[in-house]
Design an enzyme around this catalytic site. Sequence first.
Site, PDB file in Angstrom:
ATOM      1  N   SER A 233       0.826  -1.219   0.000  1.00 36.21           N
ATOM      2  CA  SER A 233       0.000   0.000   0.000  1.00 36.21           C
ATOM      3  C   SER A 233       0.855   1.262   0.000  1.00 36.21           C
ATOM      4  O   SER A 233       0.590   2.202  -0.763  1.00 36.21           O
ATOM      5  CB  SER A 233      -0.984  -0.004   1.171  1.00 36.21           C
ATOM      6  OG  SER A 233      -0.352  -0.344   2.380  1.00 36.21           O
ATOM      7  N   HIS A 263      -2.081  -8.954   1.894  1.00 32.95           N
ATOM      8  CA  HIS A 263      -1.740  -7.721   2.641  1.00 32.95           C
ATOM      9  C   HIS A 263      -2.863  -7.493   3.666  1.00 32.95           C
ATOM     10  O   HIS A 263      -3.136  -8.371   4.476  1.00 32.95           O
ATOM     11  CB  HIS A 263      -1.576  -6.601   1.611  1.00 32.95           C
ATOM     12  CG  HIS A 263      -0.921  -5.343   2.089  1.00 32.95           C
ATOM     13  ND1 HIS A 263      -0.243  -5.239   3.273  1.00 32.95           N
ATOM     14  CD2 HIS A 263      -0.846  -4.099   1.532  1.00 32.95           C
ATOM     15  CE1 HIS A 263       0.221  -4.003   3.415  1.00 32.95           C
ATOM     16  NE2 HIS A 263      -0.143  -3.290   2.380  1.00 32.95           N
ATOM     17  N   HIS A 309       5.668 -13.131   7.106  1.00 28.85           N
ATOM     18  CA  HIS A 309       5.864 -11.720   6.747  1.00 28.85           C
ATOM     19  C   HIS A 309       7.022 -11.589   5.769  1.00 28.85           C
ATOM     20  O   HIS A 309       7.973 -12.380   5.820  1.00 28.85           O
ATOM     21  CB  HIS A 309       6.144 -10.867   7.995  1.00 28.85           C
ATOM     22  CG  HIS A 309       5.838  -9.429   7.773  1.00 28.85           C
ATOM     23  ND1 HIS A 309       6.770  -8.560   7.264  1.00 28.85           N
ATOM     24  CD2 HIS A 309       4.705  -8.712   7.946  1.00 28.85           C
ATOM     25  CE1 HIS A 309       6.216  -7.367   7.153  1.00 28.85           C
ATOM     26  NE2 HIS A 309       4.964  -7.428   7.563  1.00 28.85           N
ATOM     27  N   ARG A 318       2.965  -5.797  16.896  1.00 28.30           N
ATOM     28  CA  ARG A 318       1.572  -5.338  16.802  1.00 28.30           C
ATOM     29  C   ARG A 318       0.638  -6.474  17.250  1.00 28.30           C
ATOM     30  O   ARG A 318      -0.376  -6.237  17.900  1.00 28.30           O
ATOM     31  CB  ARG A 318       1.253  -4.900  15.361  1.00 28.30           C
ATOM     32  CG  ARG A 318       2.147  -3.744  14.886  1.00 28.30           C
ATOM     33  CD  ARG A 318       1.967  -3.447  13.412  1.00 28.30           C
ATOM     34  NE  ARG A 318       2.369  -4.571  12.562  1.00 28.30           N
ATOM     35  CZ  ARG A 318       2.242  -4.587  11.239  1.00 28.30           C
ATOM     36  NH1 ARG A 318       1.721  -3.542  10.614  1.00 28.30           N
ATOM     37  NH2 ARG A 318       2.635  -5.626  10.531  1.00 28.30           N
ATOM     38  N   ASP A 364      -2.201  -9.255  11.591  1.00 32.07           N
ATOM     39  CA  ASP A 364      -3.576  -9.651  11.282  1.00 32.07           C
ATOM     40  C   ASP A 364      -4.036 -10.900  12.032  1.00 32.07           C
ATOM     41  O   ASP A 364      -5.202 -11.268  11.959  1.00 32.07           O
ATOM     42  CB  ASP A 364      -3.705  -9.888   9.772  1.00 32.07           C
ATOM     43  CG  ASP A 364      -3.494  -8.599   9.000  1.00 32.07           C
ATOM     44  OD1 ASP A 364      -3.960  -7.551   9.475  1.00 32.07           O
ATOM     45  OD2 ASP A 364      -2.851  -8.634   7.937  1.00 32.07           O
TER      46      ASP A 364
HETATM   47  N1  HAX Z   1       1.088 -20.006   4.922  1.00 24.94           N
HETATM   48  C1  HAX Z   1       1.455 -20.778   3.869  1.00 24.94           C
HETATM   49  N2  HAX Z   1       2.504 -20.496   3.070  1.00 24.94           N
HETATM   50  C2  HAX Z   1       3.228 -19.428   3.376  1.00 24.94           C
HETATM   51  C3  HAX Z   1       2.949 -18.597   4.486  1.00 24.94           C
HETATM   52  C4  HAX Z   1       1.812 -18.920   5.263  1.00 24.94           C
HETATM   53  N3  HAX Z   1       1.409 -18.179   6.288  1.00 24.94           N
HETATM   54  N4  HAX Z   1       3.871 -17.610   4.541  1.00 24.94           N
HETATM   55  C5  HAX Z   1       4.697 -17.804   3.493  1.00 24.94           C
HETATM   56  N5  HAX Z   1       4.317 -18.897   2.791  1.00 24.94           N
HETATM   57  C6  HAX Z   1       4.880 -19.418   1.551  1.00 24.94           C
HETATM   58  C7  HAX Z   1       4.749 -18.374   0.445  1.00 24.94           C
HETATM   59  O1  HAX Z   1       3.443 -18.412  -0.132  1.00 24.94           O
HETATM   60  C8  HAX Z   1       5.839 -18.809  -0.494  1.00 24.94           C
HETATM   61  O2  HAX Z   1       5.372 -19.909  -1.231  1.00 24.94           O
HETATM   62  P1  HAX Z   1       5.675 -20.062  -2.811  1.00 24.94           P
HETATM   63  O3  HAX Z   1       7.145 -19.920  -2.953  1.00 24.94           O
HETATM   64  O4  HAX Z   1       5.143 -21.399  -3.155  1.00 24.94           O
HETATM   65  O5  HAX Z   1       4.920 -18.941  -3.461  1.00 24.94           O
HETATM   66  C9  HAX Z   1       6.942 -19.281   0.449  1.00 24.94           C
HETATM   67  O6  HAX Z   1       6.268 -19.619   1.680  1.00 24.94           O
HETATM   68  C10 HAX Z   1       7.990 -18.258   0.739  1.00 24.94           C
HETATM   69  O7  HAX Z   1       7.394 -17.111   1.261  1.00 24.94           O
HETATM   70  P2  HAX Z   1       8.185 -16.122   2.253  1.00 24.94           P
HETATM   71  O8  HAX Z   1       9.427 -15.702   1.564  1.00 24.94           O
HETATM   72  O9  HAX Z   1       8.284 -16.729   3.602  1.00 24.94           O
HETATM   73  O10 HAX Z   1       7.139 -14.939   2.361  1.00 24.94           O
HETATM   74  P3  HAX Z   1       6.841 -13.788   1.292  1.00 24.94           P
HETATM   75  O11 HAX Z   1       7.707 -12.641   1.620  1.00 24.94           O
HETATM   76  O12 HAX Z   1       6.847 -14.285  -0.101  1.00 24.94           O
HETATM   77  O13 HAX Z   1       5.315 -13.451   1.648  1.00 24.94           O
HETATM   78  C11 HAX Z   1       3.448 -13.016   3.037  1.00 24.94           C
HETATM   79  C12 HAX Z   1       4.947 -12.802   2.822  1.00 24.94           C
HETATM   80  C13 HAX Z   1       2.968 -12.144   4.183  1.00 24.94           C
HETATM   81  C14 HAX Z   1       2.688 -12.591   1.761  1.00 24.94           C
HETATM   82  C15 HAX Z   1       3.204 -14.518   3.362  1.00 24.94           C
HETATM   83  O14 HAX Z   1       3.865 -14.844   4.557  1.00 24.94           O
HETATM   84  C16 HAX Z   1       1.730 -14.864   3.464  1.00 24.94           C
HETATM   85  O15 HAX Z   1       1.085 -15.086   2.422  1.00 24.94           O
HETATM   86  N6  HAX Z   1       1.167 -14.915   4.724  1.00 24.94           N
HETATM   87  C17 HAX Z   1      -0.251 -15.183   4.911  1.00 24.94           C
HETATM   88  C18 HAX Z   1      -1.077 -13.971   4.532  1.00 24.94           C
HETATM   89  C19 HAX Z   1      -0.905 -12.842   5.546  1.00 24.94           C
HETATM   90  O16 HAX Z   1      -1.002 -13.050   6.745  1.00 24.94           O
HETATM   91  N7  HAX Z   1      -0.695 -11.612   5.038  1.00 24.94           N
HETATM   92  C20 HAX Z   1      -0.575 -10.417   5.886  1.00 24.94           C
HETATM   93  C21 HAX Z   1       0.864  -9.948   6.080  1.00 24.94           C
HETATM   94  C22 HAX Z   1       0.962  -8.729   6.945  1.00 24.94           C
HETATM   95  C23 HAX Z   1       0.382  -7.583   6.231  1.00 24.94           C
HETATM   96  O17 HAX Z   1       0.862  -7.075   5.231  1.00 24.94           O
HETATM   97  N8  HAX Z   1      -0.723  -7.146   6.687  1.00 24.94           N
HETATM   98  O18 HAX Z   1      -1.368  -6.195   5.997  1.00 24.94           O
END
Ligand code: HAX
Length: 425
Positions: A233, A263, A309, A318, A364
């Site tokens: 964002s 996000h 994250h 948080r 979250d």
């Molecule tokens: N559950 C399952 N798989 C997960 C995961 C989770 N909670 N967290 C990471 N992974 C996976 C990723 O999808 C990625 O898989 P692929 O390579 O197959 O695509 C792999 O593990 C490596 O990811 P990473 O390097 O650990 O994490 P990223 O930086 O790529 O992504 C995210 C960070 C927050 C998007 C990710 O941890 C996620 O999708 N979490 C769940 C959704 C979530 O809670 N989002 C909110 C984040 C906080 C925020 O911004 N709030 O607004």
Amino acid sequence: MGLLKEKLEKELPALIKEIREFTKENGHKVVSEVKLSQVYGGLRGVKGLVCDTSEVPPDKGLIIRGIELKEITDKLPEEIFWLLLTGDLPNATELKDLQRELNERADVPTYVWDVLDAMPADSHPMAMFNTAILVMQRESKFAKAYADGVQKVDYWKSTLEESLDVIAKLPAIGAYVYRKRFDKGDRIAPDTTLDWGANYAHMLGIEDKDGTFAELMQLYLTLHCDHEGGNVSAYSSATISSALSDIYYSLSGGLNGLAGPLHGLANQECLKWIIETEEKFGHAPTPAELEKFAWETLASGKVVPGYGHAVLRITDPRYDAFLKFGKKHMPEDPIFKTVSTVFDVVPGVLRQVKKIKDPWPNVDAGSGALLYHYGMKEFSYYTVLFSISRALGICSQSVIARAYGLPIIRPKSMPTKKYMEMVKD
Ligand code: HAX
């Protein structure tokens, strides 16, 4: 003129001079290098942005202007806004003056209600909220100043003005989206004797006999305010703003990014996930059942929402702050208890998945359960709360970027074939 603008007018010139000299002297020095995996990996870890409002060290979490979040969770969101912009917390007079300014700017144009009323009944609350911001673009003070030929050094002033205008209106707009979208009755008039967050709680119309819901809103709006410059964002907003689009365009654009499930929408998804476990097992799930459900979620190709994250490598402070609030005000609430059990179980599961870099809860993971406790059970609304808070950081970052005179953002892209040729050598 408000005291906030006065302070910035006094302090910014010396800072801008310092930055100019610093970049002139050191512009040739290398601060980051980029690997091919990063090019195809969301630019994770590439240092290429500047953000002076806050930073997020992976082992500490959010630090606002040098102050760790845990030290300022009791502050009002408008105090945090002052801090984000100026680097200092406001004194009592300054805070009062900022609250006066916000109150004076809080009236929402009637056409905003008309536009919201005209949207389909099943619109997502985030689509409603962002539409309301965008439709106010005709009020832009920056667009007017630009059309009138304002000098570049003064861009930040009208950007600050319109930031205050829009921030002042967000609680009433957010509250109306809630009441309209979920049939909660008429719009509730603001109470100008209350602070920004408490007034929002009042306009939402949630029953709050002991005042703790207003307390939760204050905490919520403080915790989500900013998270450095590279999150979806903030970065999207900064890119839009760098084209000299005004705050209405850039804020709504950035918040459209917040509406994604990876996000800000994760807070809606997260509570849904917890409630699903109760439905599946027919009772508050045991640790063993939760572990099973987490594995099933992963096996189905979905993420476990609220965990992981892009930057953090610890439990998000948080999340800690929300957990503390829950333990104080609703320790026996069944959904809150499940949130705690999830925290005991899920990191252990995610740690076993090699590719996941951060197995810990993010902001979250717990917030939804607290809202649910107070009867705010409409999950799809939760990201609007996040947005109202995040507007503080996005607007602050925009004002500062304009004050620094940062240019249009335009990184270089290349076709895959070119990268293939490049790495051959
Ligand atoms: N559950 C399952 N798989 C997960 C995961 C989770 N909670 N967290 C990471 N992974 C996976 C990723 O999808 C990625 O898989 P692929 O390579 O197959 O695509 C792999 O593990 C490596 O990811 P990473 O390097 O650990 O994490 P990223 O930086 O790529 O992504 C995210 C960070 C927050 C998007 C990710 O941890 C996620 O999708 N979490 C769940 C959704 C979530 O809670 N989002 C909110 C984040 C906080 C925020 O911004 N709030 O607004």
